[in-house]
Design a protein around this motif. Structure first.
Motif, mmCIF file in Angstrom:
data_model
loop_
_atom_site.group_PDB
_atom_site.id
_atom_site.type_symbol
_atom_site.label_atom_id
_atom_site.label_comp_id
_atom_site.label_asym_id
_atom_site.label_seq_id
_atom_site.Cartn_x
_atom_site.Cartn_y
_atom_site.Cartn_z
ATOM 1 N N UNK A 9 -17.413 14.422 26.281
ATOM 2 C CA UNK A 9 -17.644 13.773 27.580
ATOM 3 C C UNK A 9 -18.038 12.311 27.404
ATOM 4 N N UNK A 10 -18.779 12.022 26.336
ATOM 5 C CA UNK A 10 -19.217 10.659 26.072
ATOM 6 C C UNK A 10 -18.034 9.739 25.777
ATOM 7 N N UNK A 11 -17.023 10.266 25.131
ATOM 8 C CA UNK A 11 -15.829 9.472 24.793
ATOM 9 C C UNK A 11 -14.633 9.934 25.608
ATOM 10 N N UNK A 12 -14.896 10.228 26.886
ATOM 11 C CA UNK A 12 -13.915 10.755 27.802
ATOM 12 C C UNK A 12 -12.678 9.915 27.958
ATOM 13 N N UNK A 13 -11.686 9.674 27.792
ATOM 14 C CA UNK A 13 -10.588 8.750 27.773
ATOM 15 C C UNK A 13 -9.890 8.807 26.451
ATOM 16 N N UNK A 14 -10.650 8.953 25.387
ATOM 17 C CA UNK A 14 -10.089 9.107 24.048
ATOM 18 C C UNK A 14 -9.997 10.574 23.642
ATOM 19 N N UNK A 15 -11.008 11.352 23.984
ATOM 20 C CA UNK A 15 -11.077 12.748 23.558
ATOM 21 C C UNK A 15 -11.033 13.704 24.748
ATOM 22 N N UNK A 16 -10.440 14.876 24.523
ATOM 23 C CA UNK A 16 -10.402 15.955 25.515
ATOM 24 C C UNK A 16 -10.712 17.258 24.793
ATOM 25 N N UNK A 17 -11.485 18.119 25.436
ATOM 26 C CA UNK A 17 -11.805 19.412 24.834
ATOM 27 C C UNK A 17 -10.651 20.376 25.078
ATOM 28 N N UNK A 18 -9.901 20.683 24.008
ATOM 29 C CA UNK A 18 -8.730 21.558 24.143
ATOM 30 C C UNK A 18 -9.112 23.022 24.162
ATOM 31 N N UNK A 19 -9.910 23.458 23.210
ATOM 32 C CA UNK A 19 -10.395 24.841 23.132
ATOM 33 C C UNK A 19 -11.905 24.792 22.958
ATOM 34 N N UNK A 20 -12.660 25.180 23.982
ATOM 35 C CA UNK A 20 -14.122 25.152 23.847
ATOM 36 C C UNK A 20 -14.614 26.318 22.999
ATOM 37 N N UNK A 21 -15.799 26.143 22.452
ATOM 38 C CA UNK A 21 -16.466 27.234 21.738
ATOM 39 C C UNK A 21 -17.945 27.144 22.062
ATOM 40 N N UNK A 216 -14.655 -21.662 35.520
ATOM 41 C CA UNK A 216 -14.821 -20.548 34.586
ATOM 42 C C UNK A 216 -13.458 -20.039 34.135
ATOM 43 N N UNK A 217 -13.390 -19.717 32.856
ATOM 44 C CA UNK A 217 -12.255 -18.945 32.348
ATOM 45 C C UNK A 217 -12.779 -17.544 32.072
ATOM 46 N N UNK A 218 -12.147 -16.544 32.671
ATOM 47 C CA UNK A 218 -12.623 -15.168 32.560
ATOM 48 C C UNK A 218 -11.547 -14.320 31.878
ATOM 49 N N UNK A 219 -11.947 -13.639 30.804
ATOM 50 C CA UNK A 219 -11.027 -12.770 30.069
ATOM 51 C C UNK A 219 -11.468 -11.321 30.283
ATOM 52 N N UNK A 220 -10.627 -10.501 30.930
ATOM 53 C CA UNK A 220 -11.007 -9.092 31.099
ATOM 54 C C UNK A 220 -11.089 -8.386 29.741
ATOM 55 N N UNK A 221 -12.044 -7.490 29.622
ATOM 56 C CA UNK A 221 -12.171 -6.657 28.418
ATOM 57 C C UNK A 221 -11.791 -5.246 28.824
ATOM 58 N N UNK A 222 -10.708 -4.747 28.257
ATOM 59 C CA UNK A 222 -10.176 -3.445 28.656
ATOM 60 C C UNK A 222 -9.912 -2.582 27.427
ATOM 61 N N UNK A 223 -9.931 -1.271 27.652
ATOM 62 C CA UNK A 223 -9.592 -0.312 26.597
ATOM 63 C C UNK A 223 -8.979 0.918 27.254
ATOM 64 N N UNK A 224 -7.784 1.277 26.807
ATOM 65 C CA UNK A 224 -7.127 2.445 27.372
ATOM 66 C C UNK A 224 -6.885 2.347 28.858
#
Length: 524
Positions: A9-21, A216-224
């Motif tokens: 959940x903390x890295x939601x966008x990169x990781x998904x729980x496929x099979x929980x245990x 101002x020059x503004x550069x967006x910081x994005x990931x995924x």
């Protein structure tokens, strides 16, 4: 140990729980090398970096489970193969999916930060190295464009800044001092559509000079695809395209640091909420180690809108008003805060929270805070939570009945001791729920059969003792109609309302019945 579900959940966008245990936990990372016999140890999260077939993935899952590992991470395409998922279920190990476009190197860097944060616990500022890196990146970006730079998150909070801020304008100075962009500057930028462009596009934005502020020059910081924050440079004019391109490249490195900060913040928030839920449920073990100095109150938090997002709204409001680590948690679908019971207006106190709610209402944000009585020890916090629920319930019931507090006092912020009488009635009435005793059943049956309004009339009569005109006004009838109805009630039910015991018993039963729906006015 860190729960795999929390880690994902903390890295939601990169990781998904496929099979929980159930109960899967990890405390370290291992990059799998099956050919060398490296498939993880107890408590490891095993990364299948070089695994490219369903057969080798199934074998790694089996061997990692046999070694006692807490979970296995595989590319999403491989992890979703039926044979791999079935093997994870049979072996009893959590299977985590990594997004196809994500970098394994970036994932290792982020996971290491999150797991290390969990290992050192909440008492240490483990995000300090990340903050130091951000300040270094701000200086590097400033050197590129030869201009002062700040790095901000998506809520316009300053995370780092470069040197030479003394060469900027007053708006930037206020931003640095307050670690947040001033509200009036934010309003101007919103009106110019700057934040809308940052949220929707990865393209740099040039903001012309306006109202005494420099460009101002503004550069967006994005990931995924997600907007994490932005780099702001105070410039004299639009920089050349090659310099802007270099600054855009710098933003990708900043994105990694912001992802790590967000992951660490999410983890800290989850841990804090879990501890607080435990205390509010009566588990006070170790609470004295992390609770602020008492005494405290538990506050039931309310407001309009989606209940799922209400706690997020409250956290945003608390942080905006300088409570940097708010003690908030949801329990049984309801949001609560634990505040210090103090007359001081410092962030995190009951007096401060009263002011925050009042200010929010001035800004057309309808929030409510209903508090239980003071808790002098952690073991009393559960009692204070129950009382906060009671307070919220009786105030909500009063509002539903169209009745306000005496003197027109605001119902948005109420403490338990302010409504003690209504709470007493509610507690007593809660034991009487069911078929009414005595003559009230006769009146209820008559109302149902003849569409009369005798129960509501009787309630108004008892609530306005010796004042038939006020009683009649409260239910919108003429005083003569009120007197006529009361004589009919006496004939039908045989109530001796001169008897104080009878009056108390009848009023408690009416309270237990809840608000009596207004029947069509028939004059009976």
């Amino acid at each position: 140990m860190l729960a795999v579900t929390d880690l994902v959940a903390t890295l939601g966008g990169l990781l998904t729980l496929g099979v929980p245990h159930q109960g899967a936990e990890v405390d370290d990372l291992t990059i799998a090398e099956p050919g060398q016999g490296i498939v993880g140890q107890p408590g490891d999260l095993v990364l299948g970096v070089g695994v490219e077939s369903a057969e080798s993935a199934s074998d790694l899952v089996r061997r990692a489970a046999e070694a006692g590992a807490g979970g296995v991470v595989l590319r999403r395409g491989i992890a979703r193969r039926r044979t791999v998922r079935d093997r994870a279920r049979r072996s009893g190990i959590a299977l985590v999916e990594l997004a196809e476009q994500a970098s394994w190197a970036h994932l290792v860097w982020l996971l290491r930060g999150v797991i290390d944060r969990a290992a050192v616990g909440p008492g240490r500022r483990d995000d300090a190295p990340v903050q130091d890196d951000l300040f270094a990146l701000a200086d590097a970006a400033a050197a590129l464009v030869d201009a002062p730079v700040t790095i901000e998150d998506a809520q316009s909070r300053v995370l780092a800044y470069s040197s030479r801020q003394d060469l900027t304008d007053p708006a930037r100075v206020s931003t640095i001092v307050g670690r947040r962009v001033p509200d009036e500057v934010l309003a101007t930028l919103r009106a110019q559509g700057v934040f809308r462009r940052l949220a929707r596009s990865a393209d740099p934005v040039f903001v012309p000079a306006s109202g005494g502020t420099k460009p101002r020059l503004v550069i967006p910081v994005r990931a995924g695809g997600a907007w994490l924050g932005s780099i702001w440079a105070v410039v004299e004019e639009r920089p050349p395209a090659p310099l802007v391109a270099e600054l855009v490249q710098t933003s990708s490195v900043v994105a990694l640091h912001l992802l790590r900060l967000r992951a660490q913040a999410d983890l800290s928030r989850r841990v804090a909420a879990d501890r607080l839920r435990g205390v509010l449920s009566g588990n006070t073990s170790g609470a004295a180690d992390w609770l602020p100095a008492g005494p405290w109150r538990v506050v039931a938090l309310g407001g309009e809108g989606d209940p799922v997002r209400l706690l997020d709204l409250w956290e945003s409001v608390c942080r905006r008003h300088a409570w940097n680590q708010p003690l908030l948690a949801d329990l049984d679908g309801r949001g609560y805060a634990v505040v210090r019971d103090s007359s001081e207006t410092s962030p995190g106190t009951w007096a401060w929270l009263r002011g925050v709610v009042a200010q929010a209402r001035d800004e057309s944000l309808a929030l409510t805070a209903r508090a239980g009585r003071t808790a002098h020890a952690p073991a009393e916090l559960e009692r204070s939570r129950v009382e906060a629920q009671e307070t919220d319930r009786v105030v909500g019931r009063r509002a539903a009945g169209g009745r306000g507090r005496a003197g027109g006092a605001d119902d948005s912020v109420v403490a338990h001791e302010e409504v003690w009488a209504e709470v007493t009635i509610a507690r007593a009435a809660s034991t009487l729920v069911g078929d009414p005793l005595g003559p009230l059943a006769v009146l209820g049956a008559h109302d149902a059969e003849h569409h009369s309004d005798y129960l509501r009339t009787l309630t108004a009569w008892l609530d306005h003792p010796g004042a038939p005109t006020s009683a009649a006004r409260s239910i919108h009838v003429h005083p003569n109609t009120m007197r006529y109805r009361m004589s009919r009630i006496a004939d039908l039910a045989g109530l001796d309302l001169d008897d104080a015991t009878v009056r108390l018993a009848v009023r408690l039963q009416l309270a237990a019945a809840g608000p009596v729906a207004a029947a069509p006015q028939s004059g009976r």
